[in-house]
Design an enzyme around this catalytic site. Structure first.
Site, PDB file in Angstrom:
ATOM      1  N   GLU A 195       0.942  14.431  -5.445  1.00 43.17           N
ATOM      2  CA  GLU A 195       0.914  13.097  -6.212  1.00 43.17           C
ATOM      3  C   GLU A 195       0.773  13.709  -7.656  1.00 43.17           C
ATOM      4  OE1 GLU A 195      -1.883  10.121  -5.353  1.00 43.17           O
ATOM      5  OE2 GLU A 195      -0.936   9.769  -3.280  1.00 43.17           O
ATOM      6  N   GLU A 240       3.006  10.842   5.630  1.00 47.42           N
ATOM      7  CA  GLU A 240       1.735   9.679   5.639  1.00 47.42           C
ATOM      8  C   GLU A 240       2.099   8.334   6.025  1.00 47.42           C
ATOM      9  OE1 GLU A 240      -0.718   9.779   2.127  1.00 47.42           O
ATOM     10  OE2 GLU A 240      -0.636  11.834   1.948  1.00 47.42           O
TER      11      GLU A 240
HETATM   12  C1  XIL Z   1      -6.962   8.341   1.814  1.00 46.20           C
HETATM   13  C2  XIL Z   1      -7.651   8.324   3.300  1.00 46.20           C
HETATM   14  O1  XIL Z   1      -6.888   7.650   4.226  1.00 46.20           O
HETATM   15  C3  XIL Z   1      -8.997   7.534   2.902  1.00 46.20           C
HETATM   16  O2  XIL Z   1      -9.752   7.541   3.919  1.00 46.20           O
HETATM   17  C4  XIL Z   1      -9.778   8.062   1.916  1.00 46.20           C
HETATM   18  O3  XIL Z   1     -10.980   7.283   1.453  1.00 46.20           O
HETATM   19  C5  XIL Z   1      -8.920   7.894   0.609  1.00 46.20           C
HETATM   20  O4  XIL Z   1      -7.683   8.458   0.658  1.00 46.20           O
HETATM   21  N1  XIL Z   1      -2.352   9.330  -0.165  1.00 46.20           N
HETATM   22  C6  XIL Z   1      -2.996  10.415   0.357  1.00 46.20           C
HETATM   23  C7  XIL Z   1      -4.084  10.503   1.210  1.00 46.20           C
HETATM   24  O5  XIL Z   1      -2.423  11.401  -0.003  1.00 46.20           O
HETATM   25  O6  XIL Z   1      -4.835  11.467   0.960  1.00 46.20           O
HETATM   26  C8  XIL Z   1      -4.850   9.173   1.152  1.00 46.20           C
HETATM   27  O7  XIL Z   1      -5.778   9.038   2.130  1.00 46.20           O
HETATM   28  C9  XIL Z   1      -3.943   7.959   1.241  1.00 46.20           C
HETATM   29  C10 XIL Z   1      -2.979   7.931   0.187  1.00 46.20           C
END
Ligand code: XIL
Length: 382
Positions: A175, A291
């Site tokens: 990101e 994701e």
């Molecule tokens: C999220 C996790 O799912 C949560 O459990 C944590 O508290 C915060 O992060 N994009 C990403 C991930 O790249 O690392 C994030 O994961 C969700 C959004």
């Protein structure tokens, strides 16, 4: 490539896309009525798992998970091992968890996950080395522009080095792009940009390559999926950044598209998404869907309706992206609705439990599982 992109932008919506996706091409993918396509067929053949169906096409399917979940829920762990061919720690490799203080590392939960993956013959991927989120509290007090590069390179050497040879791929930088922040190159304002300037991305990839020459090194980002001005601006900024990294000789091997999809459907243009991925692939990069989930926060309360809409978006999105042969892996951010991050981050006003993933809260297969299975079955072989 820029010219081709301009022409394609003009033609988007008129041209069909690839052979596989054109199976769905008769659907008006930008049409919001699609979201309630109640006549849609989600039937599947056989009982094979997602892992097996994806593998039959040379694609890897898997999911993110927290160590505490797999450790404490043995029933879930068994299902996870069956359905997933790759595991990514949901938080255990982020700075906030890994670095309780500036001088030590808490590797135990991530080590456990690596072992779990290998015991179950799954691949393992790392997430993430450079991100503005989940940073430790001590960071702003200790890390300065004078010592930041040393901190970053030592972190990467230690963490990537520990799992070297056992890691399929690493999200090296996560990101880093957000054009609305108004920075040169569309970069996001982050602690690493403040401390090191735009060169931090190159520094991180080179350090990762040195620590594990075999892992696939990934640039991962979000907000790229829909046909909206901000998503389009981000797609262009991501492409420019990837082009620059490649021409500078930065060892970036793949692009990760997060695909946290809004279920209430912003306009979706499969052709535009498909062409974006083609442009990424033309830079000699592999692509991973890293994701995926479908956010049902604003969808109707009725579970049957909600599940159909979620499944429909899984199917449309994956049909478009798996038409691109450079896409080698699909991961969902969680496997069961029982353990989705969205329960906390995108909860519903009516307090109904969220349903963004392929398995329900009892680990039963939902329509979105069927949608994924159908798409893997129809996908061209890699
Ligand atoms: C999220 C996790 O799912 C949560 O459990 C944590 O508290 C915060 O992060 N994009 C990403 C991930 O790249 O690392 C994030 O994961 C969700 C959004």
């Amino acid at each position: 490539m820029m010219e081709r992109r301009a022409v394609l932008k003009g033609l988007a919506g008129l041209v069909g896309f690839g052979a596989f996706a054109s199976f769905f091409g008769c659907r008006h993918l930008g049409d919001s009525e699609m979201a309630d396509d109640s006549g849609r067929d989600f039937s599947i053949n056989g009982r094979a798992t997602l892992r097996e169906r994806a593998a039959a096409k040379g694609i890897v399917y898997g999911a993110a998970c927290h160590q505490r979940t797999l450790f404490s829920d043995t029933e879930f762990a068994a299902v996870f091992a069956k359905e997933c061919g790759i595991l990514v720690p949901e938080g255990e490799l982020k700075w906030g968890t890994l670095r309780p203080d500036p001088n030590s590392y808490n590797f135990a939960p991530a080590d456990w996950l690596v072992e779990f993956a290998f015991k179950n013959k799954m691949l393992f991927r790392g997430h993430t080395l450079v991100w503005h989120g989940s940073m430790p509290k001590w960071f702003p007090d200790i890390v300065t522009s004078r010592n930041a590069e040393k901190f970053l390179c030592e972190h990467i050497a230690t963490v990537v080095g520990r799992y070297a040879g056992r890691t399929h791929s690493w999200d090296v930088v996560n990101e880093a792009i957000l054009p609305s922040d108004g920075q040169p190159g569309g970069l996001r304002k982050t602690p690493w940009l403040n401390l090191l300037g735009p060169g931090y991305i190159d520094i991180a990839f080179r350090a990762a390559k040195e620590a594990d020459p075999k892992a696939l090194l990934v640039y991962n980002d979000n907000g790229l999926d829909f046909d909206t001005p901000d998503n389009e601006a981000k797609r262009m900024a991501v492409l420019r950044t990837l082009e620059q990294l490649k021409s500078a000789g930065t060892p970036v091997h793949a692009f990760g598209i997060q695909a946290h999809l809004e279920g209430d459907r912003k306009p979706f243009n499969a052709v535009r998404l498909r062409n974006f991925l083609k442009d990424v692939a033309s830079l000699d990069l592999k692509i991973l869907i890293t994701e995926m989930d479908v956010i049902d926060q604003k969808l109707p309360a009725d579970r049957a309706v909600r599940d159909r809409v979620v499944a429909g978006l899984y199917e449309d999105y994956l049909a478009a992206v798996l038409d691109e042969p450079a896409v080698i892996a699909v991961l969902t951010w969680g496997l069961s609705d029982k353990y989705s991050w969205l329960a906390k981050y995108r909860s519903r006003d009516d307090k109904a439990p969220v349903r963004p993933l392929p398995l329900d809260e009892k680990f039963q297969r939902k329509l979105s599982w069927n949608a994924m299975a159908r798409i893997f079955d129809m996908a061209p072989r890699r």
